[in-house]
Design a protein around this motif. Structure first.
Motif, PDB file in Angstrom:
ATOM      1  N   THR A 395       0.881  -8.483   8.781  1.00 24.08           N
ATOM      2  CA  THR A 395       2.166  -8.180   8.134  1.00 24.08           C
ATOM      3  C   THR A 395       2.699  -9.405   7.399  1.00 24.08           C
ATOM      4  O   THR A 395       3.414  -9.275   6.395  1.00 24.08           O
ATOM      5  N   VAL A 400       5.302  -7.462   4.729  1.00 21.46           N
ATOM      6  CA  VAL A 400       5.958  -6.243   5.216  1.00 21.46           C
ATOM      7  C   VAL A 400       6.303  -6.423   6.683  1.00 21.46           C
ATOM      8  O   VAL A 400       5.864  -7.371   7.341  1.00 21.46           O
ATOM      9  N   HIS A 444       8.097   1.190   3.823  1.00 28.72           N
ATOM     10  CA  HIS A 444       8.772   0.797   2.591  1.00 28.72           C
ATOM     11  C   HIS A 444      10.177   1.372   2.586  1.00 28.72           C
ATOM     12  O   HIS A 444      10.348   2.579   2.487  1.00 28.72           O
ATOM     13  N   GLY A 451       7.403  -3.155   0.370  1.00 26.13           N
ATOM     14  CA  GLY A 451       7.373  -2.981   1.811  1.00 26.13           C
ATOM     15  C   GLY A 451       8.577  -3.636   2.437  1.00 26.13           C
ATOM     16  O   GLY A 451       9.264  -4.453   1.832  1.00 26.13           O
TER      17      GLY A 451
END
Length: 455
Positions: A395, A400, A444, A451
């Motif tokens: 991530t 994100v 998102h 994201g």
């Protein structure tokens, strides 16, 4: 999750408290029985003969009040057992010795013609109310021994006649009236009655001890189930914890099942902790764990373990719901939203926002216990766990908050739910140490096609 042997100290304390409550209840019942017997004697026995029995009841009350006052001492049972011997000795004395206030002058053997032996059963029944198996056996055995000792002393008197003695005196072929006269003699003692009394007393002792043992086992199961339930609520939603608490022993044998595994971790926590007070760091972690655990439980997951600045959860590994994949995706979204809400509060309070990484994967896992002895942990292992952990790390690379595997997305679709409302495809990514490429999806939020980032 640990469902090993429960904290022995906690269970012992619960048993000690229950036993003290039982002793207190038995003492109240004893006092009530003493009052009832005293009222009965006042109605049935004339004065001054009743004085002998009332004096015995007063001593009987005293012998119960002293150990009751000492019931919280570590050696309380020894005191209770010692005064139980005094109880039995007093009861035997009252039942067998002639009443000094009675003027009949009857032989002592005549005391055995009355049903006074039944008072042993009253006393023994009151002892059983304590819930102590050992105390019941102790009192029952002491009562049988005390009564037998008194009987032997009476049998040793020179004028006592028994069946054997009667047969010797009358001899075979003698007039049957001689047998009847001897049987009705004031000094005749029937040994068969004595044998029956002792046998019945011991049988009743065994039955009451068995009842007390069964009640104790029931108490143990209740305490263990409550401890189980308390421990399980740390790892499961209340509904799941309730179901598992009703299962005997471990939640199940080692097995392989399809399940979702989720990792969530704080980003930059090491730097954060290095410049802050230890108390502040722990309070921060507790607040973080509380929010993340609430999301896990809200979506019927299992909080597998805390990992310092993160945690691991599973969905469908311990108990399946039929929507475990969907629940895992929903949990990841809830965690992201919870962090976003928390950041709003932190910023308003002049505190820096936090970031997290969430990785979720679906596939076959091995479920069972790890560890040794009292340090057993119920957990899930396998490649799915490793991939979920790697996705959580990725991530950061993709900027994100949450990454989910395509396998999890497909499993959620099979649940009959549409998980794509909050997720969009990222594409194939290489998972380090996994040895392959997998498709991933990311959360998102509206207005951010890169994201979700909580920062």
């Amino acid at each position: 999750m640990s469902r090993c042997e429960e904290p022995p100290q906690r269970i012992r304390l619960a048993f000690v408290a229950a036993e003290q409550e039982g002793l207190a209840f038995a003492h109240k019942a004893r006092v009530a029985a003493i009052i009832a017997v005293a009222l009965w004697l006042l109605m049935m026995v004339p004065f001054p003969r009743v004085t002998w029995y009332l004096g015995g009841l007063a001593l009987f009350y005293l012998f119960g009040a002293i150990p009751h006052a000492l019931r919280t001492r570590p050696d309380a049972f020894l005191w209770k057992a010692g005064f139980a011997l005094l109880d039995v000795a007093l009861l035997t004395t009252m039942l067998l010795l002639p009443n000094p206030f009675a003027g009949e002058g009857w032989p002592v053997q005549m005391k055995l013609r009355f049903p006074d032996f039944l008072y042993y059963f009253v006393y023994l029944s009151g002892t059983a109310l304590s819930g102590s198996v050992l105390l019941v056996v102790w009192v029952g055995g002491a009562s049988a021994l005390a009564w037998s000792t008194g009987m032997l002393l009476i049998l040793g008197l020179p004028d006592t006649i028994t069946d054997v003695e009667a047969a010797r005196l009358t001899g075979a072929g003698q007039d049957a009236d001689n047998w009847l006269a001897l049987f009705l003699s004031p000094t005749f003692v029937n040994l068969v009655v004595w044998y029956n009394q002792v046998a019945l007393l011991l049988i009743v002792t065994g039955l009451l001890a068995a009842g007390a043992w069964r009640a104790r086992r029931h108490l143990e199961r209740l305490v263990e189930a409550e401890v189980d339930r308390t421990l399980l609520t740390r790892y499961f939603s209340p509904g799941v914890a309730e179901r598992l608490a009703l299962e005997p022993g471990e939640p199940g044998p080692v097995r392989r099942v399809d399940a979702a595994v989720l990792f969530v971790d704080l980003v930059g926590f090491t730097r954060y902790a290095a410049v802050r007070d230890a108390t502040e760091v722990m309070e921060f972690l507790r607040a973080f764990h509380e929010r993340m655990a609430a999301c896990v439980f809200q979506h019927e997951g299992c909080l597998d373990k805390y990992l310092g600045d993160g945690l691991m959860a599973s969905f469908g590994a311990v108990t399946g719901t039929g929507r475990d994949a969907s629940n895992a995706l929903a949990c990841a979204c809830s965690m992201a939203a919870a962090i976003e809400d928390w950041n709003h509060d932190r910023v308003r309070g002049g505190l820096p926002p936090v970031r997290v990484g969430i990785g979720v994967h679906w596939g076959p896992v091995v479920v069972g216990t790890l560890g040794h002895g009292r340090r057993l942990e119920y957990t899930v292992v396998g490649d799915v766990v490793n991939v979920a952990s790697r996705l959580e790390r990725l991530t950061r690379t993709h900027g994100v908050t949450a990454l989910a595997s395509a396998d999890l997305i497909e499993a959620a679709r099979r649940d009959g739910r549409d998980p794509l409302a909050a997720w969009s495809v990222v594409g194939d990514v290489n998972v380090p140490e996994h040895g392959g490429v997998i498709g991933v999806w990311a959360v998102h939020p509206a207005g951010d096609d890169r994201g979700m980032r909580v920062a």
